[in-house]
Design a protein around this motif. Structure first.
Motif, PDB file in Angstrom:
ATOM      1  N   MET A   1       0.862  -1.165   0.000  1.00  0.00           N
ATOM      2  CA  MET A   1       0.000   0.000   0.000  1.00  0.00           C
ATOM      3  C   MET A   1       0.908   1.227   0.000  1.00  0.00           C
ATOM      4  O   MET A   1       1.792   1.369   0.835  1.00  0.00           O
ATOM      5  N   ASN A   2       0.673   2.127  -0.948  1.00  0.00           N
ATOM      6  CA  ASN A   2       1.514   3.323  -0.975  1.00  0.00           C
ATOM      7  C   ASN A   2       1.022   4.333   0.059  1.00  0.00           C
ATOM      8  O   ASN A   2      -0.097   4.227   0.551  1.00  0.00           O
ATOM      9  N   PRO A   3       1.844   5.305   0.422  1.00  0.00           N
ATOM     10  CA  PRO A   3       1.490   6.264   1.479  1.00  0.00           C
ATOM     11  C   PRO A   3       0.202   7.042   1.196  1.00  0.00           C
ATOM     12  O   PRO A   3      -0.555   7.350   2.115  1.00  0.00           O
ATOM     13  N   ASP A   4      -0.072   7.367  -0.070  1.00  0.00           N
ATOM     14  CA  ASP A   4      -1.304   8.102  -0.392  1.00  0.00           C
ATOM     15  C   ASP A   4      -2.549   7.258  -0.120  1.00  0.00           C
ATOM     16  O   ASP A   4      -3.542   7.753   0.413  1.00  0.00           O
ATOM     17  N   ASP A   5      -2.484   5.978  -0.499  1.00  0.00           N
ATOM     18  CA  ASP A   5      -3.609   5.078  -0.254  1.00  0.00           C
ATOM     19  C   ASP A   5      -3.854   4.908   1.248  1.00  0.00           C
ATOM     20  O   ASP A   5      -4.991   4.916   1.710  1.00  0.00           O
ATOM     21  N   LYS A   6      -2.777   4.761   1.993  1.00  0.00           N
ATOM     22  CA  LYS A   6      -2.908   4.591   3.432  1.00  0.00           C
ATOM     23  C   LYS A   6      -3.519   5.838   4.069  1.00  0.00           C
ATOM     24  O   LYS A   6      -4.392   5.750   4.932  1.00  0.00           O
ATOM     25  N   SER A   7      -3.084   6.999   3.609  1.00  0.00           N
ATOM     26  CA  SER A   7      -3.615   8.255   4.136  1.00  0.00           C
ATOM     27  C   SER A   7      -5.106   8.390   3.821  1.00  0.00           C
ATOM     28  O   SER A   7      -5.890   8.784   4.684  1.00  0.00           O
ATOM     29  N   LEU A   8      -5.500   8.049   2.594  1.00  0.00           N
ATOM     30  CA  LEU A   8      -6.906   8.101   2.208  1.00  0.00           C
ATOM     31  C   LEU A   8      -7.735   7.128   3.058  1.00  0.00           C
ATOM     32  O   LEU A   8      -8.833   7.462   3.514  1.00  0.00           O
ATOM     33  N   PHE A   9      -7.197   5.943   3.250  1.00  0.00           N
ATOM     34  CA  PHE A   9      -7.899   4.950   4.052  1.00  0.00           C
ATOM     35  C   PHE A   9      -8.085   5.445   5.487  1.00  0.00           C
ATOM     36  O   PHE A   9      -9.179   5.358   6.046  1.00  0.00           O
ATOM     37  N   LEU A  10      -7.028   5.945   6.101  1.00  0.00           N
ATOM     38  CA  LEU A  10      -7.103   6.430   7.482  1.00  0.00           C
ATOM     39  C   LEU A  10      -8.076   7.596   7.604  1.00  0.00           C
ATOM     40  O   LEU A  10      -8.810   7.700   8.588  1.00  0.00           O
ATOM     41  N   ASP A  11      -8.095   8.482   6.620  1.00  0.00           N
ATOM     42  CA  ASP A  11      -9.055   9.591   6.629  1.00  0.00           C
ATOM     43  C   ASP A  11     -10.493   9.077   6.549  1.00  0.00           C
ATOM     44  O   ASP A  11     -11.390   9.573   7.240  1.00  0.00           O
ATOM     45  N   ALA A  12     -10.720   8.087   5.685  1.00  0.00           N
ATOM     46  CA  ALA A  12     -12.065   7.544   5.519  1.00  0.00           C
ATOM     47  C   ALA A  12     -12.535   6.803   6.768  1.00  0.00           C
ATOM     48  O   ALA A  12     -13.725   6.775   7.077  1.00  0.00           O
ATOM     49  N   MET A  13     -11.620   6.214   7.509  1.00  0.00           N
ATOM     50  CA  MET A  13     -11.973   5.418   8.674  1.00  0.00           C
ATOM     51  C   MET A  13     -11.897   6.199   9.986  1.00  0.00           C
ATOM     52  O   MET A  13     -12.107   5.635  11.056  1.00  0.00           O
ATOM     53  N   GLU A  14     -11.673   7.485   9.906  1.00  0.00           N
ATOM     54  CA  GLU A  14     -11.436   8.314  11.086  1.00  0.00           C
ATOM     55  C   GLU A  14     -12.551   8.219  12.137  1.00  0.00           C
ATOM     56  O   GLU A  14     -12.286   8.116  13.334  1.00  0.00           O
ATOM     57  N   ASP A  15     -13.806   8.234  11.721  1.00  0.00           N
ATOM     58  CA  ASP A  15     -14.906   8.249  12.685  1.00  0.00           C
ATOM     59  C   ASP A  15     -15.550   6.875  12.909  1.00  0.00           C
ATOM     60  O   ASP A  15     -16.590   6.759  13.545  1.00  0.00           O
ATOM     61  N   VAL A  16     -14.922   5.819  12.434  1.00  0.00           N
ATOM     62  CA  VAL A  16     -15.458   4.468  12.593  1.00  0.00           C
ATOM     63  C   VAL A  16     -15.185   3.975  14.011  1.00  0.00           C
ATOM     64  O   VAL A  16     -14.092   4.114  14.532  1.00  0.00           O
ATOM     65  N   GLN A  17     -16.212   3.415  14.639  1.00  0.00           N
ATOM     66  CA  GLN A  17     -16.106   2.849  15.977  1.00  0.00           C
ATOM     67  C   GLN A  17     -16.168   1.332  15.863  1.00  0.00           C
ATOM     68  O   GLN A  17     -17.032   0.808  15.157  1.00  0.00           O
ATOM     69  N   PRO A  18     -15.308   0.602  16.575  1.00  0.00           N
ATOM     70  CA  PRO A  18     -15.397  -0.871  16.524  1.00  0.00           C
ATOM     71  C   PRO A  18     -16.685  -1.354  17.185  1.00  0.00           C
ATOM     72  O   PRO A  18     -17.190  -0.724  18.116  1.00  0.00           O
ATOM     73  N   LEU A  19     -17.217  -2.452  16.675  1.00  0.00           N
ATOM     74  CA  LEU A  19     -18.411  -3.057  17.258  1.00  0.00           C
ATOM     75  C   LEU A  19     -18.055  -3.688  18.592  1.00  0.00           C
ATOM     76  O   LEU A  19     -16.972  -4.236  18.764  1.00  0.00           O
ATOM     77  N   LYS A  20     -18.975  -3.619  19.538  1.00  0.00           N
ATOM     78  CA  LYS A  20     -18.767  -4.263  20.827  1.00  0.00           C
ATOM     79  C   LYS A  20     -18.947  -5.760  20.654  1.00  0.00           C
ATOM     80  O   LYS A  20     -19.877  -6.208  20.004  1.00  0.00           O
TER      81      LYS A  20
END
Length: 187
Positions: A1-20
């Motif tokens: 995974m290149n750094p741009d893809d990783k950054s995009l992924f982390l931005d998209a997942m920023e507000d995701v909460q894990p399921l209990k």
């Protein structure tokens, strides 16, 4: 995974909460998975009764069959011939918490079109022990659901006298699917 893809992924997942995770309820994957609308449980009134309780003696197996249900269905249920699509573990929980969990469990099982579930209540050594109190409440609560067609003590490999199989009414959608499947065969 290149750094741009990783950054995009982390931005998209920023507000995701894990399921209990919960070990108390286990759902089997459905073969015909549909997206079903869930109703907020706060809108539903838990009608399961408490209060005076007739204790079911340990020597008496849990068993119930709704009027009109074929005896063969109960026999197959008793023999464990129906696969368990979900299970609920009530071990060592207070009565009120069991009441709430049973209500939610049966409601969601029905919403998901499940037909056969397992409820683990624990084994008791004495009639007045906590596990037998929960078992006795289950004998009262399960018939209070119109959706429950039958229930009986589970086989030893599913918990024996410390668990029960529950058969739920077929949903209208399942009835329609079944009718269509049989109609196609007769053509």
């Amino acid at each position: 995974m290149n750094p741009d893809d990783k950054s995009l992924f982390l931005d998209a997942m920023e507000d995701v909460q894990p399921l209990k995770r919960s070990a108390d309820v286990h759902w089997q994957p459905s073969h015909n998975s549909r997206t079903l609308q869930r109703v907020d449980m706060l809108q539903l009134d838990n009608f399961l009764t408490t209060g005076f309780l007739d204790i079911v003696p340990l020597g008496s197996p849990l068993e119930f069959k709704r009027e009109g249900l074929q005896q063969g269905v109960l026999d197959k249920l008793r023999q464990g011939k129906y696969g368990q699509q979900a299970s609920l573990n009530l071990l060592r929980l207070p009565v009120e918490q069991c009441r709430q969990r049973v209500f939610r469990f049966i409601y969601h099982a029905r919403q998901d079109g499940l037909r056969n579930v397992l409820i683990i209540h624990g084994k008791a050594r004495e009639d007045g022990s906590h596990a037998n109190i929960i078992r006795s409440y289950l004998a009262r609560w399960l018939p209070e659901f119109d959706e429950v067609q039958a229930f009986c003590t589970a086989l030893p490999h599913h918990g024996g006298s410390g668990a029960c199989y529950v058969a739920l009414r077929k949903s209208e959608q399942a009835k329609q699917d079944n009718w269509e499947r049989h109609a196609k065969r007769s053509r």
